[in-house]
Design an enzyme around this catalytic site. Structure first.
Site, PDB file in Angstrom:
ATOM      1  N   CYS A 161      38.636  33.494  49.984  1.00  0.00           N
ATOM      2  CA  CYS A 161      37.801  34.477  50.698  1.00  0.00           C
ATOM      3  C   CYS A 161      36.480  33.903  51.207  1.00  0.00           C
ATOM      4  O   CYS A 161      35.862  34.487  52.100  1.00  0.00           O
ATOM      5  CB  CYS A 161      37.500  35.678  49.806  1.00  0.00           C
ATOM      6  N   ASN A 195      39.655  44.195  52.145  1.00  0.00           N
ATOM      7  CA  ASN A 195      39.237  42.805  51.978  1.00  0.00           C
ATOM      8  C   ASN A 195      40.098  41.925  52.888  1.00  0.00           C
ATOM      9  O   ASN A 195      41.292  41.784  52.658  1.00  0.00           O
ATOM     10  CB  ASN A 195      39.420  42.415  50.502  1.00  0.00           C
ATOM     11  N   HIS A 235      30.399  39.912  51.098  1.00  0.00           N
ATOM     12  CA  HIS A 235      31.866  39.940  51.092  1.00  0.00           C
ATOM     13  C   HIS A 235      32.293  41.334  50.608  1.00  0.00           C
ATOM     14  O   HIS A 235      31.729  41.864  49.654  1.00  0.00           O
ATOM     15  CB  HIS A 235      32.395  38.865  50.133  1.00  0.00           C
TER      16      HIS A 235
HETATM   17  O1  UT7 Z   1      38.540  38.297  46.992  1.00  0.00           O
HETATM   18  C1  UT7 Z   1      39.123  38.414  45.725  1.00  0.00           C
HETATM   19  C2  UT7 Z   1      39.835  39.715  45.647  1.00  0.00           C
HETATM   20  N1  UT7 Z   1      39.859  40.294  44.344  1.00  0.00           N
HETATM   21  C3  UT7 Z   1      39.103  41.335  43.978  1.00  0.00           C
HETATM   22  O2  UT7 Z   1      38.244  41.748  44.668  1.00  0.00           O
HETATM   23  C4  UT7 Z   1      39.402  41.990  42.658  1.00  0.00           C
HETATM   24  C5  UT7 Z   1      38.208  42.488  41.909  1.00  0.00           C
HETATM   25  N2  UT7 Z   1      38.610  43.562  41.028  1.00  0.00           N
HETATM   26  C6  UT7 Z   1      38.687  44.833  41.458  1.00  0.00           C
HETATM   27  O3  UT7 Z   1      38.380  45.104  42.584  1.00  0.00           O
HETATM   28  C7  UT7 Z   1      39.142  45.887  40.471  1.00  0.00           C
HETATM   29  O4  UT7 Z   1      39.290  45.310  39.193  1.00  0.00           O
HETATM   30  C8  UT7 Z   1      40.462  46.561  40.913  1.00  0.00           C
HETATM   31  C9  UT7 Z   1      40.217  47.435  42.134  1.00  0.00           C
HETATM   32  C10 UT7 Z   1      41.506  45.503  41.249  1.00  0.00           C
HETATM   33  C11 UT7 Z   1      41.002  47.449  39.810  1.00  0.00           C
HETATM   34  O5  UT7 Z   1      40.010  48.395  39.433  1.00  0.00           O
HETATM   35  P1  UT7 Z   1      39.719  48.673  37.894  1.00  0.00           P
HETATM   36  O6  UT7 Z   1      38.744  49.740  37.818  1.00  0.00           O
HETATM   37  O7  UT7 Z   1      39.370  47.356  37.267  1.00  0.00           O
HETATM   38  O8  UT7 Z   1      41.096  49.223  37.404  1.00  0.00           O
HETATM   39  P2  UT7 Z   1      42.021  48.672  36.220  1.00  0.00           P
HETATM   40  O9  UT7 Z   1      42.624  47.364  36.600  1.00  0.00           O
HETATM   41  O10 UT7 Z   1      41.262  48.762  34.937  1.00  0.00           O
HETATM   42  O11 UT7 Z   1      43.142  49.766  36.207  1.00  0.00           O
HETATM   43  C12 UT7 Z   1      42.895  51.110  35.815  1.00  0.00           C
HETATM   44  C13 UT7 Z   1      44.188  51.875  35.912  1.00  0.00           C
HETATM   45  C14 UT7 Z   1      45.369  51.194  35.219  1.00  0.00           C
HETATM   46  O12 UT7 Z   1      46.165  52.187  34.636  1.00  0.00           O
HETATM   47  P3  UT7 Z   1      46.082  52.453  33.040  1.00  0.00           P
HETATM   48  O13 UT7 Z   1      46.470  51.143  32.405  1.00  0.00           O
HETATM   49  O14 UT7 Z   1      44.666  52.838  32.773  1.00  0.00           O
HETATM   50  O15 UT7 Z   1      47.076  53.542  32.841  1.00  0.00           O
HETATM   51  C15 UT7 Z   1      46.112  50.566  36.388  1.00  0.00           C
HETATM   52  O16 UT7 Z   1      47.479  50.405  36.102  1.00  0.00           O
HETATM   53  O17 UT7 Z   1      44.556  52.023  37.281  1.00  0.00           O
HETATM   54  C16 UT7 Z   1      45.907  51.591  37.457  1.00  0.00           C
HETATM   55  N3  UT7 Z   1      46.048  51.049  38.801  1.00  0.00           N
HETATM   56  C17 UT7 Z   1      46.326  51.826  39.859  1.00  0.00           C
HETATM   57  N4  UT7 Z   1      46.540  53.141  39.970  1.00  0.00           N
HETATM   58  C18 UT7 Z   1      46.782  53.637  41.198  1.00  0.00           C
HETATM   59  C19 UT7 Z   1      45.915  49.775  39.213  1.00  0.00           C
HETATM   60  N5  UT7 Z   1      46.093  49.701  40.541  1.00  0.00           N
HETATM   61  C20 UT7 Z   1      46.360  50.962  40.966  1.00  0.00           C
HETATM   62  C21 UT7 Z   1      46.620  51.525  42.217  1.00  0.00           C
HETATM   63  N6  UT7 Z   1      46.819  52.864  42.288  1.00  0.00           N
HETATM   64  N7  UT7 Z   1      46.659  50.799  43.357  1.00  0.00           N
END
Ligand code: UT7
Length: 359
Positions: free
Chosen positions: A111, A278, A249
């Site tokens: 990125c 992104n 970013h």
């Molecule tokens: O340029 C590099 C690109 N990478 C990034 O920018 C990633 C940086 N990280 C993030 O942006 C965040 O960590 C995410 C957006 C990827 C995830 O957000 P989060 O608040 O850290 O969510 P999480 O991973 O803790 O997931 C929370 C819940 C989980 O369910 P349970 O285990 O609590 O039941 C996930 O399975 O949300 C669930 N989940 C979703 N639900 C609906 C994960 N992805 C999704 C989704 N839709 N797309």
């Protein structure tokens, strides 16, 4: 030359829009989750190669600069989704632009690629090695996406932006840059199946699945962007108060909010994450182009551009903007028309053969 200033800017966004509701037709997700966790509402899916998006962005940037393509003696294509590895993608962009000879190369730091490219081109202009450079940040991530994984599929989009850089004795352009990589975190973001180490008789593309530790990436991103920003601000001999505009970013609105809070630069931040998600290497360059186009960039402004990407690479750049904030010319160029919807193109990507299992 003492400095390398940005004389022209251009972007190219493919027209097909993939909304959160579109994604929820094939993944267990929904608009409310995506908006509240990321700030993203829609993203673009490209019907053409990344070199085609880049070419249009370059033509627009050259027109905005009032510079002829023949003057360009350096092209850096920043991306992790090159059309081909050999020959490189920069050479195709050079060919499309009709530039007979130039130093043209690809640069991949995920990125941050477009921002690393800005550093390299500025440095080469300052040494006198080149006079006029095209710096590109572009990505067609939709082809390398695992559309069955809701953890990553909702986050990314396609796009391109380009800048024309030239030397100047005026104190403008890139004033300071801080680049780095937490290599011990390289395993937290990986596009498996994409590269020669995966060759085992299978088609390389079509077998992509991602390692993606979202929360770990989140923490490293905030740390890297904040440390690099503090370093670049100090290197430029500025205080945080002297930063007029922050163009970060755009990977997650919550990451941006955390960085802005830590740096104490609230109220000065440009956002377009809701429109494009992104776009990896294209993200910060497209955001800067839109900040200019929408009148947020004023002559003499100090602009801070913090970024991060897989690797885990990070960067922060400080640009002092020059006098001109309007294009010299506007290029009469468009992409070929797109006959398919974003959803149709995604379904085509999903229908490619998949091979499972980690490397
Ligand atoms: O340029 C590099 C690109 N990478 C990034 O920018 C990633 C940086 N990280 C993030 O942006 C965040 O960590 C995410 C957006 C990827 C995830 O957000 P989060 O608040 O850290 O969510 P999480 O991973 O803790 O997931 C929370 C819940 C989980 O369910 P349970 O285990 O609590 O039941 C996930 O399975 O949300 C669930 N989940 C979703 N639900 C609906 C994960 N992805 C999704 C989704 N839709 N797309």
């Amino acid at each position: 030359m003492k400095f390398a200033t940005i004389k022209g800017w251009g972007k190219c966004l493919p027209p097909a829009v993939l909304t959160n509701d579109d994604i929820s037709t094939f993944l267990d997700t929904n608009d409310e989750w995506i908006v509240s966790r990321t700030g993203m509402k829609e993203r673009r899916v490209s019907h053409v190669h990344v070199s085609d998006l880049s070419y249009v962005a370059c033509v627009r940037a050259l027109a905005a600069a009032g510079v002829n393509a023949e003057e360009v003696d350096l092209i850096i294509f920043g991306s992790c989704t090159a059309d081909e590895v050999v020959p490189n993608t920069a050479s195709r962009i050079q060919l499309l632009l009709g530039i007979k000879t130039a130093a043209s190369f690809d640069l991949n730091t995920a990125c941050t690629s477009g921002m690393y490219a800005l550093s390299v081109a500025s440095a080469m202009i300052k040494t006198g090695a080149v006079r006029t450079a095209l710096v590109i940040g572009a990505e067609v991530i939709s082809v390398a996406q695992d559309w069955t994984d809701r953890n990553v599929a909702v986050l990314f989009g396609d796009g391109a932006a380009a800048f024309v850089l030239q030397g100047t004795e005026e104190q403008e352009g890139l004033l300071a840059d801080e680049l780095g990589c937490y290599a011990d975190s390289r395993d937290i973001l990986r596009a498996n199946g994409y590269g020669l180490r995966y060759i085992d008789g299978q088609n390389i593309l079509g077998t992509i699945w991602w390692d993606f530790l979202g929360q770990e990436i989140f923490k490293k991103a905030v740390m890297g962007m904040c440390e690099a920003s503090a370093g670049a601000i100090a290197q430029a001999g500025l205080s945080t108060d002297q930063i007029d505009l922050v163009v970060p970013h755009q990977a997650n609105l919550r990451i941006i909010e955390a960085v802005v809070k830590r740096l104490g630069v609230s109220g000065r931040v440009f956002l377009n994450i809701h429109k494009y998600g992104n776009m990896s290497a294209a993200t910060t360059p497209v955001a800067l182009v839109e900040a200019i186009e929408e009148g947020h960039v004023k002559p003499g402004m100090h602009i801070l551009l913090p970024a991060f990407g897989g690797g885990l690479t990070y960067s922060a750049h400080i640009i002092r903007w020059g006098e001109r904030v309007t294009p010299v010319h506007i290029a009469d160029i468009e992409l070929p028309p797109c006959e398919k919807s974003a959803l149709e193109m995604v379904r085509e990507h999903m229908s490619r053969p998949r091979a499972g299992g980690p490397f």
